[in-house]
Design a protein around this motif. Structure first.
Motif, PDB file in Angstrom:
ATOM      1  N   LEU A   1      19.229  -1.178  28.374  1.00 54.16           N
ATOM      2  CA  LEU A   1      20.619  -1.590  28.572  1.00 54.16           C
ATOM      3  C   LEU A   1      21.538  -0.402  28.807  1.00 54.16           C
ATOM      4  CD1 LEU A   1      20.894  -4.364  25.839  1.00 54.16           C
ATOM      5  CD2 LEU A   1      20.836  -4.716  28.309  1.00 54.16           C
ATOM      6  N   ASP A   2      21.155   0.763  28.302  1.00 55.71           N
ATOM      7  CA  ASP A   2      21.979   1.959  28.480  1.00 55.71           C
ATOM      8  C   ASP A   2      21.975   2.458  29.918  1.00 55.71           C
ATOM      9  OD1 ASP A   2      19.257   2.399  27.877  1.00 55.71           O
ATOM     10  OD2 ASP A   2      19.608   4.484  27.356  1.00 55.71           O
ATOM     11  N   MET A   3      21.079   1.963  30.742  1.00 59.12           N
ATOM     12  CA  MET A   3      21.004   2.370  32.141  1.00 59.12           C
ATOM     13  C   MET A   3      21.552   1.301  33.082  1.00 59.12           C
ATOM     14  SD  MET A   3      17.179   4.055  32.187  1.00 59.12           S
ATOM     15  CE  MET A   3      16.605   5.098  30.838  1.00 59.12           C
ATOM     16  N   GLN A   4      22.092   0.224  32.511  1.00 57.84           N
ATOM     17  CA  GLN A   4      22.568  -0.899  33.313  1.00 57.84           C
ATOM     18  C   GLN A   4      24.088  -0.929  33.358  1.00 57.84           C
ATOM     19  OE1 GLN A   4      20.497  -4.510  31.877  1.00 57.84           O
ATOM     20  NE2 GLN A   4      18.845  -3.155  31.229  1.00 57.84           N
ATOM     21  N   SER A   5      24.623  -1.579  34.378  1.00 58.11           N
ATOM     22  CA  SER A   5      26.073  -1.680  34.514  1.00 58.11           C
ATOM     23  C   SER A   5      26.631  -2.695  33.531  1.00 58.11           C
ATOM     24  CB  SER A   5      26.449  -2.090  35.946  1.00 58.11           C
ATOM     25  OG  SER A   5      25.911  -3.364  36.246  1.00 58.11           O
ATOM     26  N   GLY A   6      27.924  -2.583  33.250  1.00 53.14           N
ATOM     27  CA  GLY A   6      28.559  -3.501  32.301  1.00 53.14           C
ATOM     28  C   GLY A   6      28.285  -3.086  30.868  1.00 53.14           C
ATOM     29  N   THR A   7      28.804  -3.851  29.935  1.00 51.36           N
ATOM     30  CA  THR A   7      28.618  -3.553  28.517  1.00 51.36           C
ATOM     31  C   THR A   7      27.378  -4.264  27.986  1.00 51.36           C
ATOM     32  OG1 THR A   7      29.878  -5.457  27.705  1.00 51.36           O
ATOM     33  CG2 THR A   7      31.127  -3.456  28.268  1.00 51.36           C
ATOM     34  N   PRO A   8      26.798  -3.759  26.906  1.00 49.43           N
ATOM     35  CA  PRO A   8      25.678  -4.468  26.297  1.00 49.43           C
ATOM     36  C   PRO A   8      26.024  -5.894  25.902  1.00 49.43           C
ATOM     37  CG  PRO A   8      25.792  -2.239  25.436  1.00 49.43           C
ATOM     38  CD  PRO A   8      27.036  -2.453  26.257  1.00 49.43           C
ATOM     39  N   ALA A   9      27.221  -6.112  25.386  1.00 45.41           N
ATOM     40  CA  ALA A   9      27.623  -7.462  24.986  1.00 45.41           C
ATOM     41  C   ALA A   9      27.608  -8.407  26.184  1.00 45.41           C
ATOM     42  CB  ALA A   9      29.014  -7.429  24.347  1.00 45.41           C
TER      43      ALA A   9
END
Length: 291
Positions: free
Chosen positions: A28-36
């Motif tokens: 998730l740290d490499m993806q766009s947007g927030t984790p939530a």
């Protein structure tokens, strides 16, 4: 220009799964947007749980912190096989995003001590992704990778955590190290890439095989054969997002919400109802990661 724009556009939401499953490996740290936002989007299509995987010290700390914040997130912490040689030998090409001078064996020791500390945390369910990768690291890094792999195996066993393995172009050596050291009771091969014969051997050892987007690619019939050869109780599914987006969205950004696309392709391969496969995957993932 249109084609380039399309490749940067996230794929649409798939129809929700009737039985919720877990994404057993995501970044998730490499993806766009927030984790939530990513977690809410995933939950809306029946992906109720994710395993957030660290590849270096910053990423592993981030995974542990995220899992402490969100109940539906479990963390895995480790030094990626390519990270260990770069700690020791340096990272002049900045492959990891950190241009570093050689740190020697002391740098590896310090990093492993921090992984050991993180692995003791309750929300950390696995040590990984660790293993061997001969695609990106040359011969000069092989012994360092093997030493790091052995240390991760020991950490996983001592803390009673699952072991998540990254194996790229190193099948025989991964098996050799695992058998020599003694694999943890719960061992997961992330993004399984071997053949059917290897899948049967892994299953005989009680190891789990996690299948990602490549199992949906038209040219990957040998990988679908491997899936068919794997006992249902050993099958997991993952995105490895933002990488390995399943067909027909290959080349576009991947995320946990696309798990249903891969699950449905796997169900077709196995001749199973989507609900039956989803229920098995959900139970297998909980058993593999001990939650």
């Amino acid at each position: 220009m249109a084609a380039k724009d399309d490749r940067s556009t996230p794929p649409p939401l798939p129809a929700p799964l009737a039985v919720a499953v877990a994404d057993s490996h995501t970044h998730l740290d490499m993806q766009s947007g927030t984790p939530a936002e990513a977690l809410a989007k995933a939950a809306s299509v029946g992906v109720s749980t994710v395993v957030q995987v660290g590849c270096d010290l910053p990423g592993s700390r981030w995974a542990a912190a995220l899992a402490a914040e969100f109940e539906q997130v479990h963390a895995a912490v480790a030094l990626h096989p390519n990270e260990a040689p770069r700690l020791v030998l340096g990272d002049p090409d900045s492959w990891s995003g950190q241009r570093r001078a050689p740190g020697g064996s002391a740098a590896l020791e310090q990093a492993l001590a921090e992984i050991d500390r993180l692995a003791a945390l309750e929300q950390v369910r696995a040590v990984g992704e660790t293993g061997l990768d001969y695609f990106r690291t040359g011969p000069e890094g092989v012994d360092i990778q093997k030493e790091s792999f052995r240390r991760h195996i020991e950490i996983a066993k001592r803390h009673g955590k699952a072991l998540v393995i990254h194996d790229r172009d190193a099948h025989e050596d991964v098996i050799e190290v695992l058998l020599a050291e003694g694999a943890p009771e719960r061992t997961v091969f992330h993004c399984y890439s071997g053949d059917a014969a290897m899948a049967k051997v892994y299953a005989e050892h009680g190891w789990y095989l996690s299948f990602a987007g490549p199992v949906t690619f038209k040219a990957n019939q040998p990988l679908r054969d491997a899936l068919a050869a794997t006992p249902l109780e050993r099958v997991l599914v993952e995105t490895d997002a933002p990488f390995l987006t399943p067909h027909p969205y290959r080349g576009r950004p991947n995320a946990p919400y696309l798990i249903p696309v891969t699950v449905r392709s796997m169900a077709d391969t196995l001749g199973l109802a989507e609900e039956e496969l989803s229920a098995a995957i959900a139970a297998n993932t909980a058993r593999a990661f001990g939650y």
